[in-house]
Design a protein around this motif. Structure first.
Motif, PDB file in Angstrom:
ATOM      1  N   LEU A 183      -1.344  40.299  37.690  1.00 18.51           N
ATOM      2  CA  LEU A 183      -0.758  39.220  38.468  1.00 18.51           C
ATOM      3  C   LEU A 183      -1.771  38.093  38.534  1.00 18.51           C
ATOM      4  N   ASP A 184      -1.366  36.909  38.118  1.00 17.32           N
ATOM      5  CA  ASP A 184      -2.256  35.747  38.126  1.00 17.32           C
ATOM      6  C   ASP A 184      -1.695  34.678  39.037  1.00 17.32           C
ATOM      7  N   PHE A 185      -2.582  34.055  39.753  1.00 15.42           N
ATOM      8  CA  PHE A 185      -2.145  32.972  40.620  1.00 15.42           C
ATOM      9  C   PHE A 185      -3.135  31.828  40.507  1.00 15.42           C
ATOM     10  N   LEU A 186      -2.608  30.658  40.228  1.00 13.98           N
ATOM     11  CA  LEU A 186      -3.459  29.490  40.049  1.00 13.98           C
ATOM     12  C   LEU A 186      -2.932  28.407  40.960  1.00 13.98           C
ATOM     13  N   THR A 187      -3.804  27.819  41.730  1.00 14.83           N
ATOM     14  CA  THR A 187      -3.314  26.748  42.588  1.00 14.83           C
ATOM     15  C   THR A 187      -4.353  25.649  42.746  1.00 14.83           C
ATOM     16  N   LYS A 188      -3.844  24.447  42.888  1.00 13.83           N
ATOM     17  CA  LYS A 188      -4.726  23.298  43.053  1.00 13.83           C
ATOM     18  C   LYS A 188      -4.743  22.955  44.531  1.00 13.83           C
TER      19      LYS A 188
END
Lengths: 265, 680
Positions: free
Chosen positions: B540-545
């Motif tokens: 599970l990958d999560f990328l946020t700015k």
């Protein structure tokens, strides 16, 4: 060697369970019939029958294991009447000394082209040369929901009462539930998925794709994960007649070719 | 320009104005590199690719002049998209706005976002173009790195096998560009443990590489002197350097060749050294080449028992640290020569490859039953025919290859954009057990494209512009025995990935990968039974700015390994923080990772940020924590400096690693310093 493997396969309980064959189109799409609608719905999810507008008859021949006389033959007929459709099916699996037959009667109903529901009754008969024969009954129920023109969501239970032959016979009737969806991405691309959970085995995820190059000609492919199988096929329609071919590949059993014919009245 | 097109453009330009201000390409390059790294679990050098992408970013392609080969450099484009782009330009005339890319049939919003950093539209008489056409740029870069703890190889007495050099690694790179058509590269490297200085030959560094490359002559389209790479067809016969395998990028299964390329990587074994050129006459291209260089090999020299010297094995590590490794260094030589002739039409490209590889000694094949069909001899001639053809929304490709006097190999594939939301790939391969090529990078599940057949099918579905699902299955067979597999075997692989772009800069993705192969059981027998080996990965990958300066990246990955009664579980959780303020001299990132893996087979690979052009994909193994910090500081307009520090703390055990790399204690730390000087 081939016969040896056949014996090994036949003596494995899980694999021996009667495989319900739903025509070459659904086979080629990875046996994802739970959310598809056609005459062969009578052998996959009977709710799909309720979408038919004209009577259709179809036959299918599947060479279950290439190089042996083990095969599956089916004949089906669907008759729509108002919002209801009646379906009959007959299937025979095995070879001269071993035959498993299944006779089905389905009733399906269409609610405003949005909801489709069905009930199906089967009589199963098993005969082994030199040992005699036995029979039993089972039921199936199916639902399909079509919230838009392009999406169908389906659910189907097979033999929930877990009926079986009498205890003396070492053969089982499958018990499983399946759910899935089909989505029409354009007038050329249909994608379908199904998740099948059986009482004996873990979940099998399946997916299938149909690509209609022209309205009369379609190519299909599919995979199932447990057991790991790959499928391919084609379909061609001329006037009232429809010819479908399929080829499935099993890691141990090899290729199984199949052909189906359907006629729309 | 039609009115409809103008209107569409207007709408697009208005709605995408904001897209120009900041573009993040790195996460994508990382994902891509990660998917390659998972399939080749050896040390691969990604610097060449990343260097190329950074170069293009600095010197973006002009949408109105960019050609097929240049588009191939943008590795995220698939062949159908490239054709679609070229067709669009041919039918509609020059691009006026970058956002016009949105109108191209097979370009998704994401494709355009990826592409933006690498392209531009040159306005006639634009000053910068004229300038860059005849301008020299120089780049000089030095990288120094070392492990802080002492490894066993440096501590043991000189009487036993030990590392003869010092524990630091030093890399010097020089790059020169004159306009867009002339480039030069010099690479000098000394790995950790390798001797450095007067005591070794060649003087100083352990590895030197140099290349000069000239493009776009009238007939001589490309000319390479020194070190170069060759990439043709589907990689079945002649392909050196980086190549992509099976991964979440389904379309990546079709290889896009780039032909003759300059070489600037630090990989010490896989390159050509000599002269090569591509001569173009109308639709035909001829690429003759010749290469000669020393290779590392373990050589059994002639004595009373054997008549002539033989190569018992070739080494590809490029490491020359111990006395044995130094003895093997350059102990044999390799001569390669041949030619490729290629036709390129509008929709069809096809070519013929013929070349020969010669070693100065005979190669011995192994003694075990599994390598019975391995190559033996000193000379191998390869020939190959390949094509790719685009017809409407279908792209078909194939290569048939033959190693003379031995086997054949075949690749055949079909890729189709079935609708603007669904694309599918079918790929069949069949490599005979006696098929050989020393420059073979074709898609395979084993160790190289030999002794294998398989069928792959993949599907990418864009459910909505923000949601994408990729799915592939691969079924393969190995008709002959393999290492640790005492019978013909088979297996399958399945990957499913779903990703959601929740809002700008925020992306969530889930991936499941399952691989089943057969392997010998655990018994200590001469011949073993095979048992299935299951490996399942959940990620599970999560990328946020967070804001203009900060970006967060998280991953949770679980791996399940099962072989008969041996079952293992691995877990990796990490948190990355990336700091990249606009216009600031300082930028950087750090990671805190927790890992808990039962044993070697449940190890987990994960991508790590590094100094510019470097990428590492270490395996997280055993149990513990890892931390790294990576910073970049702009000292002046022309000087940049990078620093990386990493430490791994294990929660149990007496030592780390094995053999000469063994470190006593429970922690291991490294640092790296890099300085780049660029002159424009």
């Amino acid at each position: 060697m081939l016969w040896l493997s056949v014996i090994v396969i036949l003596s494995t309980k899980g694999l021996f369970a009667q495989n319900i064959n739903a025509g070459a189109r659904i086979t080629a799409m990875g046996q994802t019939g739970v959310a598809l609608q056609e005459v062969w719905s009578v052998q996959s999810n009977q709710a799909g029958l309720a979408s038919l507008h004209k009577p259709i008859a179809a036959i299918s021949y599947l060479n279950t294991i290439v190089g042996t006389e083990i095969n599956t033959q089916s004949i089906v007929f669907a008759y729509p009447y108002g919002h209801q459709t009646f379906g009959w099916s007959m299937q025979s699996f095995g070879f001269s000394a071993f035959k498993e037959r299944r006779y089905g009667f389905a009733y399906a109903r269409n609610f405003n082209d949005v909801l489709f529901a069905s009930l199906n009754f089967n009589y199963h008969q098993l005969s082994i040369a030199g040992y005699g024969h036995t029979g039993t009954y089972s039921v199936e129920a199916g639902l399909q929901y079509k919230p838009s023109e392009s999406l169908i969501i389906g659910a189907h239970v097979v033999n929930p009462s877990a009926s079986s032959y009498d205890a003396a016979v070492d053969a089982i009737l499958p018990v499983f539930a399946e759910a899935g969806s089909s989505y029409l991405f354009s007038d050329k691309v249909l994608l379908s998925t199904a998740l099948v959970v059986s009482s004996k085995r873990i979940a099998d995820f399946r997916t299938g794709l149909e690509y209609s190059v022209i309205p009369q000609l379609a190519f299909r492919g599919g995979v199932s994960t447990h057991p790991f199988k790959q499928y391919a096929g084609f379909g061609y329609a001329i006037d009232h007649l429809c010819i479908d071919g399929a080829l499935s590949s099993h890691p141990a059993l090899g290729y199984s070719p199949q052909i189906s014919l359907a006629y729309e009245f | 320009m039609s009115f409809k097109r103008q209107l569409l453009l207007l709408v697009l330009v208005i709605s995408f104005q904001s897209g120009f201000t900041q573009t993040e390409t790195d996460p994508f390059i990382e994902t891509l590199l990660e998917s390659i790294a998972e399939n080749n679990q050896s040390e691969t050098d990604y610097s060449e690719l990343s260097e190329r992408l950074y170069f293009i970013k600095q010197h973006p392609y002009d949408l109105n002049t960019v050609n097929l080969e240049q588009l191939t450099d943008l590795v995220f484009l698939n062949p159908l998209q490239i054709t679609s782009f070229l067709d669009y330009r041919r039918d509609n005339g020059p691009f006026v706005e970058i956002q016009e890319l949105q109108l191209i049939d097979l370009f998704t919003e994401e494709t355009v976002q990826y592409m933006i950093p690498f392209i531009m539209i040159a306005k006639p008489g634009m000053l910068e173009i004229k300038k860059s056409q005849a301008k020299s740029t120089h780049e000089l870069m030095t990288t120094y790195s070392r492990t802080i703890e002492k490894q066993k190889g440096y501590l043991v007495p000189d009487t036993v096998s030990h590392y003869t050099g010092s524990p630091f690694k030093l890399l010097n790179r020089y790059r020169y560009h004159y306009g867009k058509n002339v480039s030069g590269a010099v690479t000098m490297e000394k790995d950790a443990g390798e001797p450095f200085g007067a005591s070794t030959k060649p003087y100083g560094f352990d590895f030197y590489s140099a290349s000069l490359f000239i493009r776009n002559g009238r007939y001589v389209k490309k000319l390479a002197l020194g070190d170069y790479s060759l990439q043709f067809g589907q990689g079945l016969s002649l392909w050196s350097g980086l190549s992509f395998g099976k991964g979440a990028n389904i379309a990546g299964i079709a290889k896009l060749q780039s032909g003759l390329k300059p070489y600037s990587s630090t990989n010490e074994t896989e390159f050509f050294r000599g002269v090569a050129a591509t001569i173009a006459i109308k639709h035909f291209e001829l690429t003759p080449f010749i290469s000669y260089h020393a290779v590392d090999a373990s050589v059994n020299t002639a004595d009373t028992l054997i008549n002539e010297s033989q190569i018992s094995s070739l080494s590809i590590t490029g490491l020359h640290r111990t006395a044995t490794e130094l003895d093997n260094k350059g102990a044999a030589s390799q001569l390669v020569f041949g030619s490729v002739i290629q036709y390129s039409g509008k929709a069809l490209r096809s070519g013929v490859i013929v070349y020969q590889t010669r070693y100065n000694y005979n190669l011995e094949s192994g003694q075990s039953l599994y390598n019975k069909f391995e190559f033996a001899g000193s000379t191998l001639t390869n020939s190959s025919v390949y094509y790719n053809y685009t017809w409407n929304n279908l792209y078909s490709f194939a290569e048939v290859s033959h190693s003379v006097n031995s086997g054949f190999a075949l690749i055949s594939g079909l890729m189709g954009s079935l609708s603007n939301k669904v694309s599918a790939v079918l790929f069949y391969r069949n490599y005979q057990k006696n098929y050989y090529s020393f420059f073979n990078k074709a898609i395979n599940e084993g160790s190289n494209a030999s002794n294998e057949s398989g069928f792959y099918s993949g599907l990418t579905v864009a459910l909505t512009p923000k949601t994408e699902i990729s799915f592939y299955t691969d079924f393969f067979r190995f008709p002959w025995l393999r290492y640790r597999v005492d019978a013909p075997s088979s297996g399958r692989e399945l990957l499913a990935q779903a990703s959601w772009s929740l809002k700008k800069g925020t992306k969530l993705s889930f991936r499941y990968k399952s691989n089943v192969k057969e392997q010998n059981d655990a018994g200590e027998n001469t011949i073993n039974y095979l048992v299935p080996v299951h490996k399942d990965n959940y990620r599970l990958d999560f990328l946020t700015k967070l804001n203009a300066n900060f970006q967060f990246r998280n991953r949770v990955e679980v791996v399940q390994y099962k072989k008969a009664l041996n079952s293992q579980l691995g877990l990796l959780i990490y948190q990355d923080v990336l700091y990249k303020p606009m216009g600031s001299k300082l930028s950087g990132n750090f990671r805190v990772a927790f890992f808990h893996c039962d044993a070697y087979d449940s190890r987990i690979y994960a991508f790590e940020n590094d100094v510019l052009y470097s990428y590492s994909i270490p395996a997280y193994q055993d149990k513990g924590y890892r931390f790294y910090l990576n910073t970049r500081y702009r000292l002046s307009r022309s000087i940049d400096a990078w620093f990386k520090y990493a430490i791994t703390q294990y929660s149990s055990g007496e030592d780390i690693g094995s053999g000469l790399d063994l470190i006593e204690g429970r922690h291991k730390s490294d640092f790296k310093i890099q300085v780049r000087y660029s002159l424009k």
